[in-house]
Design a protein around this motif. Structure first.
Motif, PDB file in Angstrom:
ATOM      1  N   ASP A 327       0.822  -1.035  -0.001  1.00 43.65           N
ATOM      2  CA  ASP A 327       0.003   0.061   0.018  1.00 43.65           C
ATOM      3  C   ASP A 327       0.637   1.203  -0.044  1.00 43.65           C
ATOM      4  OD1 ASP A 327      -2.203  -1.525   0.244  1.00 43.65           O
ATOM      5  OD2 ASP A 327      -2.526  -1.647   2.196  1.00 43.65           O
ATOM      6  N   ILE A 328       0.780   2.136  -0.938  1.00 40.93           N
ATOM      7  CA  ILE A 328       1.503   3.167  -1.151  1.00 40.93           C
ATOM      8  C   ILE A 328       0.448   4.340  -1.262  1.00 40.93           C
ATOM      9  CG2 ILE A 328       3.608   2.217  -1.974  1.00 40.93           C
ATOM     10  CD1 ILE A 328       3.011   3.249  -4.550  1.00 40.93           C
ATOM     11  N   THR A 329       1.019   5.664  -1.260  1.00 42.17           N
ATOM     12  CA  THR A 329       0.168   6.718  -1.476  1.00 42.17           C
ATOM     13  C   THR A 329      -0.019   7.042  -2.849  1.00 42.17           C
ATOM     14  OG1 THR A 329       2.084   8.263  -1.555  1.00 42.17           O
ATOM     15  CG2 THR A 329       1.210   7.993   0.696  1.00 42.17           C
ATOM     16  N   ALA A 330      -1.207   7.794  -3.253  1.00 44.12           N
ATOM     17  CA  ALA A 330      -1.313   8.058  -4.784  1.00 44.12           C
ATOM     18  C   ALA A 330      -0.250   8.822  -5.166  1.00 44.12           C
ATOM     19  CB  ALA A 330      -2.749   8.743  -4.897  1.00 44.12           C
ATOM     20  N   SER A 331       0.082   9.761  -4.640  1.00 48.34           N
ATOM     21  CA  SER A 331       1.352  10.812  -5.104  1.00 48.34           C
ATOM     22  C   SER A 331       2.590   9.701  -5.459  1.00 48.34           C
ATOM     23  CB  SER A 331       1.771  11.642  -4.176  1.00 48.34           C
ATOM     24  OG  SER A 331       2.110  11.085  -3.086  1.00 48.34           O
ATOM     25  N   ALA A 332       2.761   8.951  -4.674  1.00 44.17           N
ATOM     26  CA  ALA A 332       4.024   7.975  -4.659  1.00 44.17           C
ATOM     27  C   ALA A 332       3.799   7.073  -5.949  1.00 44.17           C
ATOM     28  CB  ALA A 332       4.303   6.994  -3.661  1.00 44.17           C
ATOM     29  N   ALA A 333       2.493   6.485  -6.092  1.00 45.81           N
ATOM     30  CA  ALA A 333       2.353   5.754  -7.311  1.00 45.81           C
ATOM     31  C   ALA A 333       2.538   6.413  -8.598  1.00 45.81           C
ATOM     32  CB  ALA A 333       1.053   4.879  -7.314  1.00 45.81           C
ATOM     33  N   ALA A 334       2.246   7.760  -8.460  1.00 44.64           N
ATOM     34  CA  ALA A 334       2.283   8.568  -9.645  1.00 44.64           C
ATOM     35  C   ALA A 334       3.562   8.896 -10.175  1.00 44.64           C
ATOM     36  CB  ALA A 334       1.500   9.814  -9.614  1.00 44.64           C
ATOM     37  N   GLU A 335       4.461   9.206  -9.119  1.00 45.93           N
ATOM     38  CA  GLU A 335       5.943   9.497  -9.286  1.00 45.93           C
ATOM     39  C   GLU A 335       6.709   8.165  -9.851  1.00 45.93           C
ATOM     40  OE1 GLU A 335       9.587  10.825  -6.347  1.00 45.93           O
ATOM     41  OE2 GLU A 335       7.471  11.087  -5.727  1.00 45.93           O
TER      42      GLU A 335
END
Length: 360
Positions: A327-335
């Motif tokens: 589970d990661i943050t949406a911003s981390a997934a986008a980056e």
């Protein structure tokens, strides 16, 4: 006394059960579709005869294939509630509930009083004069519970009682069952796919896979430290099997070492499992070199919204186990610009991993 002892098998369905339940306990039976959960209930109820084995209810033998003992269903003191209420359509609600005490030989007036009492217990007294066609799904299931309990069973069997209810009726039914079953006043077995049912209603959990009880224990023990793949999935925990190579380390079947905190006796060479939560996983595009951390190579199978973040699920493990999750943050997934098919590295600190002995 309403304890349950089952040691029985049926070759045609590929099942071999071994479980025990003490008087007043509530057991939740979990497992994937086709694992044999409903078959277990049907055997206990006497609706299916096993090829071999013995079943005891309340200290009395109701099935013993070696001795030729088989007590018919209506004499076992068992009531069964299924996904559908199965009420008699031509009878009123009150008459449906009064049916069991009437069959037990009670007078019409006594059966009527019993029906009224149980309808009040389940909060359906105002429905007494209605016919089943006039009831909602939740109302019909409440009446079905009252009818089952009016039989004063030694054992109550519930087969997915919430699965046919809508999202508003299911929580109400769950609360009702909790009130009726918790506290050691009634012995019951509930088959369910829903983790909430086990948490809300049961004292113990048994996990069935491929027709076998692969894991059992208290709700807390099984769901906080699962030993089976299915229990790990529903508990939202990553599970990796392996063999203890040295204190605090297990080696997977595909040669990866997993470091963690050992729980219990973990002798070198013993089968063991590593457990860690998806929230404890960091995701990298390249192999990190810092230590002491666990680094696991994962091919992404899917990306899904999970709460306020993103759940990354890997393909199944090399030994066939469920793919690991992070589970990661949406911003981390986008980056990271992640997509299915990519190879990434799941990194987990050793202190976030628990090592347990595996099930025999």
């Amino acid at each position: 006394m309403s304890d349950v002892r089952v040691r029985a098998g049926l070759t045609q369905r590929g099942v071999e059960f071994d479980l025990e339940l003490d008087d007043g306990e509530v057991l939740a039976v979990l497992g994937p579709n086709g694992a044999g959960k409903s078959t277990l209930l049907l055997m206990i109820a006497g609706l299916i005869r096993p090829d071999r084995g013995r079943i005891e209810l309340g200290g009395a033998v109701v099935t013993d294939t070696s001795a030729g003992t088989f007590v018919p269903p209506h004499l076992r003191g068992v009531a069964m509630l299924s996904q559908q209420a199965m009420l008699f359509p031509h009878l009123s609600v009150a008459a449906n509930v009064a049916y069991a005490p009437r069959c037990a030989g009670h007078s019409r007036s006594t059966a009527r009083v019993t029906a009224q009492r149980w309808l009040e217990v389940v909060g359906a007294a105002d429905l007494a004069d209605r016919r089943p066609a006039q009831l909602s799904g939740g109302q019909a299931q409440r009446v079905a519970v009252a009818r089952a309990l009016a039989a004063e069973p030694r054992l109550l069997l519930l087969d997915e009682p919430m699965s046919a209810l809508d999202v508003t009726a299911a929580p109400e039914m769950r609360r009702l069952l909790r009130e009726l079953l918790r506290g050691g006043l009634r012995t019951a077995i509930i088959v369910t796919h829903d983790l909430l049912d086990a948490l809300a209603v049961a004292d113990k959990v048994a996990v069935i896979e491929d027709g076998r009880v692969v894991e059992s224990g208290t709700v807390r023990d099984v769901l906080s430290a699962p030993r089976s793949d299915f229990a790990a999935r529903i508990s939202d925990i990553n599970l990796i099997p392996g063999t203890v190579s040295e204190p605090g380390v297990i080696r997977t079947n595909w040669g990866t070492d997993i470091c963690g905190i050992g729980i219990g006796n973990l002798d070198p060479g013993a089968a063991a499992i590593a457990l860690f939560r998806p929230t404890a996983v960091a995701v990298h595009l390249e192999t990190p070199h810092a230590s002491p951390r666990n680094v696991i190579v994962v091919t992404i199978a899917e990306l899904n919204t999970h709460g306020a973040g993103v759940r990354i699920r890997g393909v199944d493990q090399p030994d066939g186990g469920t793919g690991l999750a992070a589970d990661i943050t949406a911003s981390a997934a986008a980056e990271l610009d992640l997509e299915p098919g990519m190879t990434v590295y799941f990194v987990v600190k050793a202190q976030e991993v628990e090592l347990h002995t595996a099930l025999p």
